[in-house]
Design an enzyme around this catalytic site. Structure first.
Site, PDB file in Angstrom:
ATOM      1  N   ARG A  22      -8.494  34.009  28.977  1.00 42.45           N
ATOM      2  CA  ARG A  22      -9.766  33.510  28.420  1.00 42.45           C
ATOM      3  C   ARG A  22     -10.516  34.605  27.672  1.00 42.45           C
ATOM      4  O   ARG A  22     -11.019  34.368  26.570  1.00 42.45           O
ATOM      5  CB  ARG A  22     -10.639  32.918  29.520  1.00 42.45           C
ATOM      6  CG  ARG A  22     -10.056  31.629  30.104  1.00 42.45           C
ATOM      7  CD  ARG A  22     -10.851  31.146  31.289  1.00 42.45           C
ATOM      8  NE  ARG A  22     -10.835  32.182  32.319  1.00 42.45           N
ATOM      9  CZ  ARG A  22     -11.731  32.303  33.277  1.00 42.45           C
ATOM     10  NH1 ARG A  22     -12.736  31.455  33.363  1.00 42.45           N
ATOM     11  NH2 ARG A  22     -11.637  33.266  34.172  1.00 42.45           N
ATOM     12  N   ASN A  40     -10.415  27.561  32.019  1.00 41.46           N
ATOM     13  CA  ASN A  40      -9.273  27.266  32.873  1.00 41.46           C
ATOM     14  C   ASN A  40      -9.318  25.792  33.271  1.00 41.46           C
ATOM     15  O   ASN A  40     -10.389  25.221  33.460  1.00 41.46           O
ATOM     16  CB  ASN A  40      -9.297  28.112  34.146  1.00 41.46           C
ATOM     17  CG  ASN A  40      -8.870  29.537  33.899  1.00 41.46           C
ATOM     18  OD1 ASN A  40      -8.218  29.848  32.923  1.00 41.46           O
ATOM     19  ND2 ASN A  40      -9.248  30.423  34.810  1.00 41.46           N
TER      20      ASN A  40
END
Length: 94
Positions: A22, A40
């Site tokens: 990320r 996520n």
């Protein structure tokens, strides 16, 4: 003139959680001048919304196919979507 903007939803599968995916995605997107978000998913994948120029989006999708060091990307699925409002920055949302 259209008041809707094209963007791409992306779902990245493989070993993509627990490897800095990320943060890497946000950094790459910002380098390319893209806006959107990354997060996520409960199933172990990573989802993203990417908005910007067609060239920058294409470049980002190619980068997502490789991912950061430590990741092992097995699949990148994309779907074009229309937005009523373009995000102003690129965020990690979950």
């Amino acid at each position: 003139m259209s008041d809707r903007y094209e963007a791409v939803h992306v779902l990245i599968s493989g070993r993509v959680q627990g490897v800095g995916f990320r943060v890497w995605t946000r950094n790459e997107a910002m380098r390319l001048g893209l806006t959107g978000w990354v997060r996520n998913q409960e199933d172990g994948s990573v989802a993203a919304l990417i908005a910007g120029s067609d060239d920058a989006i294409s470049t980002m999708i190619e980068r997502l196919k490789r991912g950061p060091a430590g990741a092992s990307v097995s699949r990148v699925a994309t779907e074009t979507t229309l937005l009523e409002r373009v995000p102003t920055d690129f965020r990690i949302t979950g």
